[in-house]
Design a protein around this motif. Structure first.
Motif: not given
Length: 484
Positions: A266-272, A275-287
């Protein structure tokens, strides 16, 4: 206790390899446990020395709270007289007069690390996080103390994600020039894509080590000053590799390690700026929260993801996020909310435009995936209300199997396991035995801990007096696979 008060730890305790490893990794659950055992300190004494409450120390030791604040780490170092370099700090004020052994005081200190949870998030802290995480992972330390640290949930987790919506801080650290060019980054992106495919197919073990090794190389490249366009792409590669490492770690039962890699992704997606991949990561944490029976945490994470990409997400990503929302609502026993979110996912998929361009990593989410995920959630509800939901669950899972085969790897095996359980719930023993055999066949070619956990849930259905021969054969097959 302040920085001039003698600390309670003796040189022989500070010299222990297991304690030094725990301190280096900021694994204070393990560190406090070792200090209590070998230093003879009670939790109350540790709390008093570090200016913490006994309750806070207890939460740290049982893994329900993590130490991420640099100020708290300073208090721990000063209170217990831990040399700064052992916890990633500059030398402490008292070290020049301390009586610690020479080898503890003269080891080259690490640069003081930024607080990884401070907002706005700093790219240099993300690079440090990647370097530390991959280093400890690749060294393959399997000390029993690490098992004391459990997965973080609730406010302690959600608070660490607060920086997701804030712009990243500038990276003004002095760095030597980097020399990566477009071709090298193209190759890294291709490798990250191949690793991600391995992960979706159920790969782990040595594959995971390869992913972590590549991630360490990317972190080293980002420790140099690259051209801005190259740097952005490198952060995206770091995010994708971290997400794959998270999935693979989870698949072999390393839940806490998986969570750490998700946070890094999430932090790496944010630094780059991805945002789309960051949302995907948040969905992974949610799972992951849903598997931990934390649906309220999961729903908050999904809503955070949806808020971040409301204007930019394509149809597939919106559909996937709706299914995670539906999953959380089903787990909260809200069937009407589950049906609404599932319908929204179906609507999003049906609205895909042929000319719509979406990232490759969301391409897997199609009608088959929606059917499989929906069937899985209906199956969960069928366990308490089989007459109401088992038939519906079976219909959706069959639809998924009609559209994807063994190449789907883990998803294909999970579909057969789910269909077998539906048959058991409906009392169709013959079909249940047949589907279970198909599930064992599919699972036998995978190295997936997640598949084996789900397969183990079929075993109790095969046990009991008067079980037909077909079930006895299935029971033996499941037992053989799980004990192999």
């Amino acid at each position: 206790m302040d920085a001039t008060t003698p600390g309670p730890l003796t040189p022989d305790v500070l010299g222990r390899d297991d304690l030094r490893r725990a301190l280096e990794e900021h694994d204070f659950a393990a560190a406090f446990t070792l200090i209590k055992k070998w230093g003879g300190l009670s939790q109350n004494r540790i709390a008093a020395a570090c200016q913490l409450t006994p309750g806070k120390v207890s939460m740290i030791m049982n893994g329900s709270s993590r130490v991420t604040s640099i100020e708290v780490i300073r208090r721990i170092a000063d209170g217990l007289r831990i040399p700064g370099h052992l916890v990633g700090l500059a030398p402490r004020p008292w070290e020049s007069t301390d009586s610690a052994p020479q080898e503890l005081r003269t080891t080259r200190p690490h640069p003081e690390q930024a607080d990884t949870d401070a907002v706005p998030w700093r790219p240099d802290a993300t690079v440090d996080m990647a370097a530390n995480l991959t280093r400890s992972d690749l060294m393959d330390r399997r000390a029993a103390t690490r098992a004391l640290a459990g997965i973080v949930t609730g406010a302690p987790l959600l608070d660490t994600l607060d920086g997701w919506r804030a712009p990243a801080a500038a990276d003004n650290r002095p760095r030597r020039p980097g020399r990566l060019g477009t071709r090298e980054v193209d190759e890294l992106e291709t490798t990250a894509r191949a690793f991600r495919q391995w992960g979706r197919a159920g790969g782990s073990g040595l594959y995971r080590k390869a992913v972590v090794g590549q991630l360490a190389e990317v972190a080293a490249a980002l420790d140099e000053h690259q051209a801005p366009a190259i740097e952005r792409r490198l952060y995206t590669v770091m995010a994708e590799l971290s997400g794959t490492a998270a999935s693979m770690s989870w698949d072999i039962g390393q839940q806490r390690r998986a969570q750490d890699y998700y946070r890094l992704a999430l932090r790496a997606a944010h630094a780059g700026g991805d945002t789309l991949f960051g949302a995907n990561v948040l969905a992974g944490i949610a799972r992951q929260m849903l598997y931990q029976d934390r649906p309220h945490d999961a729903l908050e994470l999904v809503r955070l993801a949806q808020d971040g990409v409301r204007r930019t997400a394509g149809s597939r990503l919106r559909a996937m996020l709706h299914t995670r929302e539906a999953w959380a609502l089903a787990s909260m026993d809200r069937p009407s909310g589950f049906r609404r979110a599932t319908a929204q996912a179906a609507d999003a998929l049906s609205s895909i435009d042929r000319n719509e361009s979406e990232p490759y990593w969301i391409g897997y989410f199609n009608d088959a995936e929606l059917a499989g995920v929906t069937g899985g959630r209906l199956l969960e509800m069928a366990r308490s209300q089989p007459r109401a939901y088992a038939d519906q669950a079976a219909d959706h899972i069959r639809a998924a199997l009609e559209q994807r085969g063994p190449e789907a790897g883990r998803s294909y095996a999970l579909d057969w396991i789910g269909l077998a359980e539906c048959a058991f719930l409906l009392g169709d023993t013959q079909s249940a035995a047949d589907y279970s055999r198909r599930a064992v066949d599919a699972a036998s070619s995978l190295r997936s801990g997640r598949v084996r956990v789900q397969l183990a849930q079929l075993y109790p259905y095969t046990v009991g007096d008067g079980a037909p021969r077909a079930l006895a054969d299935v029971r033996g097959s499941i037992r053989s696979l799980l004990t192999a």
